[in-house]
Design a protein around this motif. Sequence first.
Motif, PDB file in Angstrom:
ATOM      1  N   ALA A  32      47.003  31.872  17.829  1.00 60.01           N
ATOM      2  CA  ALA A  32      46.341  33.164  17.822  1.00 60.01           C
ATOM      3  C   ALA A  32      46.413  33.742  19.231  1.00 60.01           C
ATOM      4  O   ALA A  32      46.308  33.000  20.219  1.00 60.01           O
ATOM      5  CB  ALA A  32      44.894  33.030  17.395  1.00 60.01           C
ATOM      6  N   VAL A  33      46.592  35.049  19.310  1.00 60.21           N
ATOM      7  CA  VAL A  33      46.626  35.727  20.605  1.00 60.21           C
ATOM      8  C   VAL A  33      45.617  36.867  20.572  1.00 60.21           C
ATOM      9  O   VAL A  33      45.542  37.614  19.589  1.00 60.21           O
ATOM     10  CB  VAL A  33      48.029  36.271  20.920  1.00 60.21           C
ATOM     11  CG1 VAL A  33      48.016  37.021  22.255  1.00 60.21           C
ATOM     12  CG2 VAL A  33      49.034  35.129  20.974  1.00 60.21           C
ATOM     13  N   ALA A  34      44.851  36.962  21.616  1.00 61.62           N
ATOM     14  CA  ALA A  34      43.813  37.990  21.697  1.00 61.62           C
ATOM     15  C   ALA A  34      43.960  38.774  22.984  1.00 61.62           C
ATOM     16  O   ALA A  34      44.431  38.257  24.002  1.00 61.62           O
ATOM     17  CB  ALA A  34      42.433  37.350  21.636  1.00 61.62           C
ATOM     18  N   TRP A  35      43.526  40.009  22.920  1.00 64.94           N
ATOM     19  CA  TRP A  35      43.387  40.843  24.120  1.00 64.94           C
ATOM     20  C   TRP A  35      41.902  40.970  24.435  1.00 64.94           C
ATOM     21  O   TRP A  35      41.106  41.295  23.558  1.00 64.94           O
ATOM     22  CB  TRP A  35      43.985  42.223  23.895  1.00 64.94           C
ATOM     23  CG  TRP A  35      45.476  42.255  23.939  1.00 64.94           C
ATOM     24  CD1 TRP A  35      46.331  42.238  22.862  1.00 64.94           C
ATOM     25  CD2 TRP A  35      46.297  42.307  25.101  1.00 64.94           C
ATOM     26  NE1 TRP A  35      47.634  42.277  23.291  1.00 64.94           N
ATOM     27  CE2 TRP A  35      47.641  42.325  24.670  1.00 64.94           C
ATOM     28  CE3 TRP A  35      46.041  42.351  26.474  1.00 64.94           C
ATOM     29  CZ2 TRP A  35      48.714  42.372  25.553  1.00 64.94           C
ATOM     30  CZ3 TRP A  35      47.105  42.400  27.348  1.00 64.94           C
ATOM     31  CH2 TRP A  35      48.430  42.412  26.884  1.00 64.94           C
ATOM     32  N   PHE A  36      41.576  40.724  25.692  1.00 63.90           N
ATOM     33  CA  PHE A  36      40.230  40.923  26.206  1.00 63.90           C
ATOM     34  C   PHE A  36      40.294  42.007  27.282  1.00 63.90           C
ATOM     35  O   PHE A  36      41.364  42.299  27.821  1.00 63.90           O
ATOM     36  CB  PHE A  36      39.702  39.634  26.847  1.00 63.90           C
ATOM     37  CG  PHE A  36      39.296  38.583  25.849  1.00 63.90           C
ATOM     38  CD1 PHE A  36      40.251  37.796  25.229  1.00 63.90           C
ATOM     39  CD2 PHE A  36      37.957  38.368  25.553  1.00 63.90           C
ATOM     40  CE1 PHE A  36      39.882  36.808  24.311  1.00 63.90           C
ATOM     41  CE2 PHE A  36      37.578  37.391  24.648  1.00 63.90           C
ATOM     42  CZ  PHE A  36      38.545  36.616  24.025  1.00 63.90           C
ATOM     43  N   TYR A  56      41.940  41.278  14.087  1.00 65.63           N
ATOM     44  CA  TYR A  56      40.545  41.647  14.355  1.00 65.63           C
ATOM     45  C   TYR A  56      40.541  42.747  15.393  1.00 65.63           C
ATOM     46  O   TYR A  56      41.359  42.738  16.327  1.00 65.63           O
ATOM     47  CB  TYR A  56      39.784  40.432  14.881  1.00 65.63           C
ATOM     48  CG  TYR A  56      38.456  40.788  15.498  1.00 65.63           C
ATOM     49  CD1 TYR A  56      38.359  41.052  16.868  1.00 65.63           C
ATOM     50  CD2 TYR A  56      37.307  40.880  14.729  1.00 65.63           C
ATOM     51  CE1 TYR A  56      37.149  41.399  17.443  1.00 65.63           C
ATOM     52  CE2 TYR A  56      36.091  41.220  15.296  1.00 65.63           C
ATOM     53  CZ  TYR A  56      36.018  41.480  16.654  1.00 65.63           C
ATOM     54  OH  TYR A  56      34.826  41.816  17.219  1.00 65.63           O
ATOM     55  N   TYR A  57      39.616  43.675  15.232  1.00 65.56           N
ATOM     56  CA  TYR A  57      39.414  44.717  16.224  1.00 65.56           C
ATOM     57  C   TYR A  57      37.935  44.857  16.508  1.00 65.56           C
ATOM     58  O   TYR A  57      37.104  44.841  15.596  1.00 65.56           O
ATOM     59  CB  TYR A  57      39.944  46.069  15.719  1.00 65.56           C
ATOM     60  CG  TYR A  57      41.431  46.103  15.508  1.00 65.56           C
ATOM     61  CD1 TYR A  57      41.982  45.888  14.246  1.00 65.56           C
ATOM     62  CD2 TYR A  57      42.297  46.357  16.568  1.00 65.56           C
ATOM     63  CE1 TYR A  57      43.339  45.915  14.045  1.00 65.56           C
ATOM     64  CE2 TYR A  57      43.667  46.378  16.372  1.00 65.56           C
ATOM     65  CZ  TYR A  57      44.178  46.157  15.108  1.00 65.56           C
ATOM     66  OH  TYR A  57      45.532  46.175  14.910  1.00 65.56           O
ATOM     67  N   PHE A  65      43.346  51.460  18.561  1.00 66.26           N
ATOM     68  CA  PHE A  65      44.213  50.404  19.075  1.00 66.26           C
ATOM     69  C   PHE A  65      44.853  49.670  17.899  1.00 66.26           C
ATOM     70  O   PHE A  65      44.234  49.488  16.852  1.00 66.26           O
ATOM     71  CB  PHE A  65      43.435  49.393  19.901  1.00 66.26           C
ATOM     72  CG  PHE A  65      42.923  49.909  21.221  1.00 66.26           C
ATOM     73  CD1 PHE A  65      42.973  51.245  21.566  1.00 66.26           C
ATOM     74  CD2 PHE A  65      42.376  49.010  22.141  1.00 66.26           C
ATOM     75  CE1 PHE A  65      42.496  51.697  22.778  1.00 66.26           C
ATOM     76  CE2 PHE A  65      41.900  49.444  23.365  1.00 66.26           C
ATOM     77  CZ  PHE A  65      41.945  50.795  23.671  1.00 66.26           C
ATOM     78  N   THR A  66      46.085  49.215  18.113  1.00 65.34           N
ATOM     79  CA  THR A  66      46.795  48.434  17.108  1.00 65.34           C
ATOM     80  C   THR A  66      47.433  47.228  17.775  1.00 65.34           C
ATOM     81  O   THR A  66      48.184  47.377  18.744  1.00 65.34           O
ATOM     82  CB  THR A  66      47.888  49.266  16.420  1.00 65.34           C
ATOM     83  OG1 THR A  66      47.310  50.447  15.864  1.00 65.34           O
ATOM     84  CG2 THR A  66      48.563  48.456  15.326  1.00 65.34           C
ATOM     85  N   ILE A  67      47.122  46.052  17.256  1.00 63.22           N
ATOM     86  CA  ILE A  67      47.725  44.826  17.770  1.00 63.22           C
ATOM     87  C   ILE A  67      48.853  44.403  16.830  1.00 63.22           C
ATOM     88  O   ILE A  67      48.735  44.522  15.605  1.00 63.22           O
ATOM     89  CB  ILE A  67      46.679  43.701  17.934  1.00 63.22           C
ATOM     90  CG1 ILE A  67      47.259  42.534  18.725  1.00 63.22           C
ATOM     91  CG2 ILE A  67      46.121  43.251  16.593  1.00 63.22           C
ATOM     92  CD1 ILE A  67      46.209  41.514  19.163  1.00 63.22           C
ATOM     93  N   GLN A  79      49.002  48.451  21.198  1.00 65.33           N
ATOM     94  CA  GLN A  79      49.212  49.893  21.289  1.00 65.33           C
ATOM     95  C   GLN A  79      47.852  50.564  21.383  1.00 65.33           C
ATOM     96  O   GLN A  79      47.010  50.401  20.484  1.00 65.33           O
ATOM     97  CB  GLN A  79      49.962  50.393  20.047  1.00 65.33           C
ATOM     98  CG  GLN A  79      50.182  51.895  20.018  1.00 65.33           C
ATOM     99  CD  GLN A  79      51.109  52.384  21.111  1.00 65.33           C
ATOM    100  OE1 GLN A  79      52.125  51.749  21.400  1.00 65.33           O
ATOM    101  NE2 GLN A  79      50.782  53.507  21.722  1.00 65.33           N
ATOM    102  N   MET A  80      47.640  51.297  22.456  1.00 66.12           N
ATOM    103  CA  MET A  80      46.356  51.937  22.700  1.00 66.12           C
ATOM    104  C   MET A  80      46.542  53.442  22.672  1.00 66.12           C
ATOM    105  O   MET A  80      47.240  54.002  23.534  1.00 66.12           O
ATOM    106  CB  MET A  80      45.787  51.483  24.050  1.00 66.12           C
ATOM    107  CG  MET A  80      45.688  49.973  24.188  1.00 66.12           C
ATOM    108  SD  MET A  80      44.839  49.449  25.688  1.00 66.12           S
ATOM    109  CE  MET A  80      45.962  50.075  26.927  1.00 66.12           C
TER     110      MET A  80
END
Length: 120
Positions: A32-36, A56-57, A65-67, A79-80
């Motif tokens: 799993a990869v997440a953006w913080f 998850y958003y 935003f789209t991951i 994508q922001m």
Amino acid sequence: VQLQASGGGLVQAGGSLRLSCAASGLTFSSYAVAWFRQSPGKDRDMVAATSWRGTYYADSVKGRFTISRDNAKNTVYLQMDSLKPEDTAIYLCAAQKDKWYISATNYDYWGQGTLVTVSS
């Protein structure tokens, strides 16, 4: 394991940016990869995450935003769109085996962060 975040910059409110997180040294499709994101004096909050279980958003970015991920390139994108001044922060990507977690303390691997500045 290395994670390399890139794509940050200065943008006006309402504009867009695309962040990238390139990974090496791991079986990428299993992670799993997440953006913080983190602002001075504030906690590190999860923005979005992706794994084979889904995405998850955070409420603050839903609809803007789209991951996405490209397992062939070992890369996750964020994508922001419709950026707001309150989106200004250092954005960091993190990876964890199998599933994502809300809490930053659950992640074993981190990238170095990329700065996003949204001007009003």
